[in-house]
Design an enzyme around this catalytic site. Structure first.
Site, PDB file in Angstrom:
ATOM      1  CB  CYS A 145      -0.894   0.064   1.180  1.00 29.24           C
ATOM      2  SG  CYS A 145      -1.995   1.570   1.319  1.00 29.24           S
ATOM      3  CB  CYS A 148      -0.357   2.465   4.088  1.00 28.32           C
ATOM      4  SG  CYS A 148      -2.009   1.694   3.652  1.00 28.32           S
ATOM      5  CG  ASP A 149       3.389   1.079   4.366  1.00 27.53           C
ATOM      6  OD1 ASP A 149       2.674   1.675   5.419  1.00 27.53           O
ATOM      7  OD2 ASP A 149       3.286   0.099   3.995  1.00 27.53           O
TER       8      ASP A 149
END
Length: 321
Positions: A145, A148-149
């Site tokens: 992701c 997300c990261d």
């Protein structure tokens, strides 16, 4: 026969546990079938259990560990009276009410649970490469992701695996942070739409490695490099990267609902947006099991709220009236 529950929630990620919180506060005494730790799908807590730092969930300005966040979700649901059992649904029958749910041996004649309404929140799982060290390094350089990261890889070299729209979208997004992004694709042409291809190829930070596959992920405590092979020439090489984003697809955990609920061609459940209603009256779906676009913890949690409210209102009108 087992007792009939007002609400049974299948799955316990952000969507399922948010649904449990709202259903509990509505005095529906929901039963949550959270999944099994040994399962590769529908695991307790969902995909956040495989995530380290979560920095984009509201309310945690310093970030929060994925498992810690889900432990808080679970504690809050139980505080309001949700009953949570560590079992995985193996079969359902939504042909009539009360709905029937089996765990364990699906061949048993008698169902394990009966429900007036069901909220499906079994989530989805990223398609992985199947390499050694892959799962061990999730959250330590390996990710599925970018949203997300990506922030954790500022000014570092990153690789993205895939050739579809998702892979190119992730790669383009990651150029906001990375020093460079290498797209590794096993073919010599992309499946992505023309506009996404043009956008990626025009980005100075993105380079392509064609006809190439990852054979090994190297790293002790964190990802250090990738071993590669050209599948046309068999030439081996290595690529030093700090981040590897796997973008070769997602698969919803919907196998037990085939023939029971309407699905898209890709297996995701169809809901009557903006509600959470499925094709069966009294069955609702929330989270990644019906969301093939956003796939974020916060959108899953919001849809869990929607499902619980939909179930509460439906029960009030159709069952408790």
């Amino acid at each position: 026969m087992p007792e009939v529950h007002d609400v049974v929630i299948i799955g316990s990620g952000p969507a399922g546990l948010t649904a449990a919180i709202y259903a509990s506060r509505a005095n529906l005494e929901p039963l949550v079938l959270e999944g099994e730790p040994s399962s590769t799908s529908d695991q307790p807590g969902g995909q956040l259990m495989l995530t380290t730092d979560v920095e984009n969930f509201p309310g945690f300005p310093s970030g929060v560990m994925g498992p810690d966040l889900m432990a808080s979700f679970k504690e809050q649901a139980q505080r309001f009276g949700a009953k949570i059992e560590t079992v995985k649904a193996s079969k359902v029958d939504f042909s009539e009410r009360p709905f029937k749910i089996w765990v364990g041996n699906a061949e048993e004649a008698e169902p394990t649970y009966l429900a007036q309404s069901v909220i499906v929140s079994t989530g989805a799982q990223s398609v992985m490469l199947g390499l050694d060290r892959e799962m061990e390094l999730i959250g330590h350089g390996v990710s599925t992701c970018a949203t997300c990261d990506g922030f954790f890889f500022r000014d570092k070299p990153i690789a993205v695996i895939g050739g579809g729209d998702s892979a190119l979208e992730e790669a383009t997004f990651l150029t906001k942070f990375a020093s460079s992004v290498t797209i590794i694709h096993r073919r010599d042409e992309l499946r992505a739409s023309k506009i996404m291809q043009d956008r990626a190829m025009a980005n100075d930070k993105i380079t392509f490695m064609w006809d190439t596959e990852v054979t090994e992920i190297i790293g002790d405590q964190a990802l250090e490099k990738l071993k590669l092979v050209n599948n046309k020439t068999n030439e081996a090489s290595e690529l030093e990267v700090s981040g590897l984003f796997i973008a070769i697809g997602h698969r919803p955990n919907t196998d037990i609902f085939k023939g029971q609920l309407d699905m898209k061609d890709n297996g995701y459940l169809i809901t009557d947006s903006p509600s959470s209603r499925t094709s069966v009256t009294g069955v609702f779906a929330c989270g990644d099991v019906q969301d093939d676009i956003y796939r974020q913890a916060i959108t899953a949690a919001g849809s869990g709220c929607t499902a619980a409210i939909d179930a509460e209102r439906w029960l009030e009108a159709e069952v408790h009236s």
